[in-house]
Write an enzyme that holds these catalytic residues in place. Structure first.
Site, mmCIF file in Angstrom:
data_model
loop_
_atom_site.group_PDB
_atom_site.id
_atom_site.type_symbol
_atom_site.label_atom_id
_atom_site.label_comp_id
_atom_site.label_asym_id
_atom_site.label_seq_id
_atom_site.Cartn_x
_atom_site.Cartn_y
_atom_site.Cartn_z
ATOM 1 N N CYS A 73 0.862 -1.176 0.000
ATOM 2 C CA CYS A 73 0.000 0.000 0.000
ATOM 3 C C CYS A 73 0.902 1.230 0.000
ATOM 4 O O CYS A 73 1.714 1.399 0.914
ATOM 5 C CB CYS A 73 -0.869 -0.020 1.263
ATOM 6 S SG CYS A 73 -1.899 1.439 1.466
ATOM 7 N N CYS A 183 -0.518 3.611 -6.557
ATOM 8 C CA CYS A 183 -1.494 3.059 -5.611
ATOM 9 C C CYS A 183 -1.667 1.611 -6.043
ATOM 10 O O CYS A 183 -1.853 1.337 -7.238
ATOM 11 C CB CYS A 183 -2.813 3.810 -5.702
ATOM 12 S SG CYS A 183 -4.174 2.988 -4.839
HETATM 13 N N1 DGL Z 1 -3.925 0.652 -2.183
HETATM 14 C C1 DGL Z 1 -3.575 1.803 -1.469
HETATM 15 C C2 DGL Z 1 -2.345 2.487 -1.992
HETATM 16 O O1 DGL Z 1 -1.516 1.832 -2.540
HETATM 17 C C3 DGL Z 1 -4.563 2.724 -0.886
HETATM 18 C C4 DGL Z 1 -5.908 2.945 -1.452
HETATM 19 C C5 DGL Z 1 -6.765 3.683 -0.444
HETATM 20 O O2 DGL Z 1 -7.187 3.018 0.526
HETATM 21 O O3 DGL Z 1 -6.981 4.885 -0.593
HETATM 22 O O4 DGL Z 1 -2.168 3.660 -1.850
#
Ligand code: DGL
Length: 268
Positions: A73, A183
């Site tokens: 993440c 993301c």
């Molecule tokens: N998948 C996450 C990232 O890589 C976050 C997405 C979210 O919860 O806003 O930033």
């Protein structure tokens, strides 16, 4: 030799894009994945909230006896990784260094675009990391807060494409030749990214490729590989609805038997 599993965390389904590459690169390794679907999007929260929620997922992974933890993440990497690394022994591997390295190696015209959540963009973690490697690279950071929730909503291709096009519109006319999907949700709609960008000159980068390689290197350095005669087991947990999690996870991970379990990290 260390037969404990690798832990991975994300705010939701996005982290599967990292899990997939890590499992491909390290087929003997067991994994435990936690998606905090009940509290996503992390990208619209405060830094303190992201730290607090990430800490709960880390606590859960430590209770599963993991040997290292991948923050699958970008938002958690940008907001919480340095704080939480000081609190725990197992090494944490984030995604931003890897994504930045891939971009610095790829760009020829020294112009890179980063599409990410609000928290990641506002932290400028990508710009800092890319400039650390090459101060001459021009970095355009674009927040696309609609995209991670779009992935979680599991819509059809046409709907996804329309929202991706709208989100990427501010990049039109910019002369970058590498675009970082900053993301981990975005690789799940990579086809739509490719269609929306529609420019042969632009390489769309998924940091997960480099994360898998880096994880391999760290494990070799630290003697963390599992015994190759031990079958790898992959467990999936979600703080949200397992049925909804499994619907996308089965397709994306190409595994009809994948079955996640619900976990309540608030009361762990
Ligand atoms: N998948 C996450 C990232 O890589 C976050 C997405 C979210 O919860 O806003 O930033």
């Amino acid at each position: 030799m260390d037969n404990r599993p690798i832990g991975l965390l994300d705010s939701g389904l996005g982290g599967l894009s990292v899990a997939k590459k890590v499992i491909e690169k390290l087929p003997n390794e067991s994994t435990v994945f936690i998606g905090d679907n009940a509290h996503m999007p992390y990208g619209d929260r405060t830094k303190e909230e992201v730290i607090e929620l990430t800490r709960k997922s880390v606590k859960f992974l430590l209770s599963q006896n993991v040997k290292l933890i991948i923050f699958a993440c970008n938002t958690a990497t940008a907001a919480a990784m340095s704080t939480i690394q000081e609190e725990i022994d197992p090494q944490i591997i984030g995604v931003i260094q890897s994504g930045s390295l891939a971009a610095a190696r790829t760009t020829k015209n020294k112009k890179v675009a980063v599409v990410a959540t609000n928290v990641t963009v506002n932290s400028h973690a990508y710009a800092k990391e890319i400039h650390f490697r090459d101060p001459e690279i021009q970095v355009t950071e674009l927040a696309a807060p609609k995209l991670a929730p779009l992935v979680e909503a599991q819509k059809d291709h046409a709907t996804n494409l329309a929202v991706v096009k709208e989100s990427l519109a501010p990049l039109e006319g910019k002369d970058f030749d590498a675009l970082i999907m900053g993301c981990t949700h975005y690789p799940l709609i990579q086809t739509e990214f490719e269609e929306a960008v529609d420019n042969k000159k632009v390489t769309i980068l998924d940091p997960a490729d480099q994360v898998a390689q880096y994880t391999f290197n760290v494990m070799r350095r630290d003697g963390l590989f599992s015994d190759e005669n031990q079958p790898a087991v992959h467990e999936y947990y979600t703080t949200g609805d397992p049925t909804s999690f499994d619907r996308l996870a089965r397709t994306f991970m190409d595994d009809d038997t994948l079955t996640s379990k619900h976990v309540d990290t608030e009361n762990e």
